[in-house]
Scaffold this active site. Structure first.
Site, PDB file in Angstrom:
ATOM      1  N   LYS A 148       1.916  -3.304   6.556  1.00 28.00           N
ATOM      2  CA  LYS A 148       2.280  -3.038   5.149  1.00 28.00           C
ATOM      3  C   LYS A 148       3.762  -2.681   5.022  1.00 28.00           C
ATOM      4  O   LYS A 148       4.384  -2.984   4.005  1.00 28.00           O
ATOM      5  CB  LYS A 148       1.391  -1.933   4.566  1.00 28.00           C
ATOM      6  CG  LYS A 148      -0.080  -2.349   4.394  1.00 28.00           C
ATOM      7  CD  LYS A 148      -0.247  -3.545   3.456  1.00 28.00           C
ATOM      8  CE  LYS A 148      -1.699  -3.799   3.082  1.00 28.00           C
ATOM      9  NZ  LYS A 148      -1.866  -5.067   2.326  1.00 28.00           N
ATOM     10  N   TYR A 204      -2.271  -1.411  10.327  1.00 26.16           N
ATOM     11  CA  TYR A 204      -2.172  -1.555   8.869  1.00 26.16           C
ATOM     12  C   TYR A 204      -0.823  -1.041   8.370  1.00 26.16           C
ATOM     13  O   TYR A 204      -0.143  -1.695   7.576  1.00 26.16           O
ATOM     14  CB  TYR A 204      -3.322  -0.759   8.236  1.00 26.16           C
ATOM     15  CG  TYR A 204      -3.522  -0.952   6.754  1.00 26.16           C
ATOM     16  CD1 TYR A 204      -4.174  -2.079   6.254  1.00 26.16           C
ATOM     17  CD2 TYR A 204      -3.097   0.008   5.840  1.00 26.16           C
ATOM     18  CE1 TYR A 204      -4.392  -2.243   4.891  1.00 26.16           C
ATOM     19  CE2 TYR A 204      -3.310  -0.147   4.477  1.00 26.16           C
ATOM     20  CZ  TYR A 204      -3.958  -1.263   4.005  1.00 26.16           C
ATOM     21  OH  TYR A 204      -4.176  -1.421   2.657  1.00 26.16           O
ATOM     22  N   SER A 260       0.865  -1.170   0.000  1.00 23.22           N
ATOM     23  CA  SER A 260       0.000   0.000   0.000  1.00 23.22           C
ATOM     24  C   SER A 260       0.905   1.224   0.000  1.00 23.22           C
ATOM     25  O   SER A 260       2.092   1.109   0.336  1.00 23.22           O
ATOM     26  CB  SER A 260      -0.852  -0.015   1.283  1.00 23.22           C
ATOM     27  OG  SER A 260      -1.444   1.244   1.510  1.00 23.22           O
TER      28      SER A 260
HETATM   29  P1  NAD Z   1     -11.648  -6.442  -0.459  1.00 28.47           P
HETATM   30  O1  NAD Z   1     -12.286  -6.348   0.883  1.00 28.47           O
HETATM   31  O2  NAD Z   1     -12.430  -6.060  -1.670  1.00 28.47           O
HETATM   32  O3  NAD Z   1     -11.063  -7.905  -0.699  1.00 28.47           O
HETATM   33  C1  NAD Z   1     -10.293  -8.562   0.276  1.00 28.47           C
HETATM   34  C2  NAD Z   1     -10.514 -10.062   0.142  1.00 28.47           C
HETATM   35  O4  NAD Z   1      -9.656 -10.712   1.110  1.00 28.47           O
HETATM   36  C3  NAD Z   1     -11.953 -10.491   0.461  1.00 28.47           C
HETATM   37  O5  NAD Z   1     -12.444 -11.315  -0.577  1.00 28.47           O
HETATM   38  C4  NAD Z   1     -11.815 -11.262   1.770  1.00 28.47           C
HETATM   39  O6  NAD Z   1     -12.750 -12.337   1.899  1.00 28.47           O
HETATM   40  C5  NAD Z   1     -10.393 -11.783   1.675  1.00 28.47           C
HETATM   41  N1  NAD Z   1      -9.841 -12.140   2.990  1.00 28.47           N
HETATM   42  C6  NAD Z   1      -9.932 -11.447   4.153  1.00 28.47           C
HETATM   43  N2  NAD Z   1      -9.345 -12.131   5.141  1.00 28.47           N
HETATM   44  C7  NAD Z   1      -8.854 -13.289   4.595  1.00 28.47           C
HETATM   45  C8  NAD Z   1      -8.157 -14.417   5.097  1.00 28.47           C
HETATM   46  N3  NAD Z   1      -7.838 -14.508   6.415  1.00 28.47           N
HETATM   47  N4  NAD Z   1      -7.820 -15.416   4.252  1.00 28.47           N
HETATM   48  C9  NAD Z   1      -8.156 -15.336   2.940  1.00 28.47           C
HETATM   49  N5  NAD Z   1      -8.833 -14.307   2.410  1.00 28.47           N
HETATM   50  C10 NAD Z   1      -9.185 -13.297   3.222  1.00 28.47           C
HETATM   51  O7  NAD Z   1     -10.314  -5.537  -0.330  1.00 28.47           O
HETATM   52  P2  NAD Z   1      -9.307  -4.926  -1.418  1.00 28.47           P
HETATM   53  O8  NAD Z   1      -9.424  -3.455  -1.341  1.00 28.47           O
HETATM   54  O9  NAD Z   1      -9.421  -5.626  -2.707  1.00 28.47           O
HETATM   55  O10 NAD Z   1      -7.920  -5.283  -0.702  1.00 28.47           O
HETATM   56  C11 NAD Z   1      -7.029  -6.277  -1.184  1.00 28.47           C
HETATM   57  C12 NAD Z   1      -5.627  -5.947  -0.704  1.00 28.47           C
HETATM   58  O11 NAD Z   1      -5.238  -4.672  -1.225  1.00 28.47           O
HETATM   59  C13 NAD Z   1      -5.488  -5.836   0.817  1.00 28.47           C
HETATM   60  O12 NAD Z   1      -4.259  -6.417   1.224  1.00 28.47           O
HETATM   61  C14 NAD Z   1      -5.468  -4.341   1.043  1.00 28.47           C
HETATM   62  O13 NAD Z   1      -4.777  -3.986   2.219  1.00 28.47           O
HETATM   63  C15 NAD Z   1      -4.731  -3.872  -0.193  1.00 28.47           C
HETATM   64  N6  NAD Z   1      -4.919  -2.460  -0.527  1.00 28.47           N
HETATM   65  C16 NAD Z   1      -6.145  -1.975  -0.834  1.00 28.47           C
HETATM   66  C17 NAD Z   1      -6.280  -0.635  -1.151  1.00 28.47           C
HETATM   67  C18 NAD Z   1      -7.596  -0.027  -1.508  1.00 28.47           C
HETATM   68  O14 NAD Z   1      -7.665   1.206  -1.568  1.00 28.47           O
HETATM   69  N7  NAD Z   1      -8.645  -0.796  -1.744  1.00 28.47           N
HETATM   70  C19 NAD Z   1      -5.160   0.214  -1.137  1.00 28.47           C
HETATM   71  C20 NAD Z   1      -3.922  -0.331  -0.814  1.00 28.47           C
HETATM   72  C21 NAD Z   1      -3.816  -1.670  -0.519  1.00 28.47           C
END
Ligand code: NAD
Length: 265
Positions: free
Chosen positions: A164, A160, A147
């Site tokens: 990260k 977080y 991130s």
């Molecule tokens: P999201 O909530 O849409 O998807 C996350 C998925 O992870 C879900 O399907 C959930 O069921 C699954 N999950 C949660 N806990 C789990 C576990 N213990 N085992 C297996 N699966 C599990 O979220 P997203 O925004 O797509 O985030 C995905 C990644 O991207 C994360 O690591 C998040 O920190 C990172 N991220 C997101 C953003 C953003 O702005 N959306 C920015 C930077 C980083």
């Protein structure tokens, strides 16, 4: 760039947290580029739904129920994927959640849950995938979903930000250890992307910070960008595809920030 410009034909990708958001788009993009894809998620029905969508479009995919914090589940699901598709060439360690709270009010249970999913999950899935990638030094690529918070901090996000940042250390160590086995590793660092994880934070942050939801979006989420625009799931999927397909260790151990200029390195 378009998915058809870059080929992953003959490659096997395992993407965690791929039932939703970024992971889902990465899985769909890998499949369009010709990879066989395992969609791993705590939400097994959601994972299977993404896999069926790929199969319906003529691709190869399986849905796998996997809790990335469960050592036995990670090992057995990873071995099952390698058994089904022959090996594992690309791991995208993406599963994640968000819990926001000031440090002084952060419960130890929530802190441990955050480290377990983001850090322990990255370690466990990496170790399980490496056992296949190291066989005969066939090699592969591990991509961690970091991130902008792998590089900078924001209030309320101690767990977080800590988790990260930790992924940079794991990825850089893997880049050094994995080189002898033809394994490369990277961290992709998105700015804010409107996935369910972020939609949930907007009202939570508005409440914690005592500001409107519109101000959370404009000032907290996009205030540091050069153009006030959200990063998209496709921006991240295309970056991940490029790194997965890049053929040599000219690129390894790197962090790629995709954030409309919010963080520049
Ligand atoms: P999201 O909530 O849409 O998807 C996350 C998925 O992870 C879900 O399907 C959930 O069921 C699954 N999950 C949660 N806990 C789990 C576990 N213990 N085992 C297996 N699966 C599990 O979220 P997203 O925004 O797509 O985030 C995905 C990644 O991207 C994360 O690591 C998040 O920190 C990172 N991220 C997101 C953003 C953003 O702005 N959306 C920015 C930077 C980083």
């Amino acid at each position: 760039m378009n998915a058809t410009d870059v080929s992953l034909a003959g490659k096997v990708g395992l993407v965690t947290g791929a039932a939703s958001g970024l992971g889902k788009e990465i899985a769909l993009t890998f499949a369009r580029a010709g990879a066989s894809v395992a969609i791993a998620d705590l939400n097994g029905d959601g994972a299977e739904a993404v896999a069926s969508q790929i199969r319906a479009a003529g691709g190869k995919a399986i849905g796998v129920t996997m809790d990335v914090t469960d050592e036995d589940a990670v090992n057995s699901a990873t071995d099952r994927v390698a058994g089904e598709f022959g090996s594992i060439d690309i791991l995208v360690s993406n599963a994640g959640i968000q819990i926001v709270n000031p440090i002084v009010e952060f419960s130890y249970t929530d802190w441990r849950k955050m480290q377990a999913i983001h850090v322990d999950g990255a370690f466990l899935t990496t170790r399980a995938a490496l056992r296949h990638m190291y066989r005969g030094d066939r090699g592969g690529v591990v991509i961690y979903m970091g991130s902008v918070h792998s590089h900078l901090a924001s209030p309320l996000k101690s767990a977080y930000v800590t988790a990260k940042h930790a992924l940079l250390g794991l990825s850089r160590t893997l880049a050094k250890e994995g080189a002898a086995h033809n394994v490369r590793s990277h961290v992709v660092c998105p700015g804010f992307v409107r996935t369910p994880l972020v939609e949930k934070q907007i009202p939570e942050q508005a409440k914690e910070l005592g500001i409107s939801e519109a101000d959370v979006v404009k000032n907290v989420m996009l205030g540091g960008t050069v153009d006030g625009v959200f990063t998209t799931v496709d921006d991240i999927a295309q970056t991940t595809l490029f790194l997965a397909a890049f053929p040599t260790a000219a690129l390894t151990g790197q962090s790629f920030v995709v954030s409309h200029g919010w963080f520049m390195q």
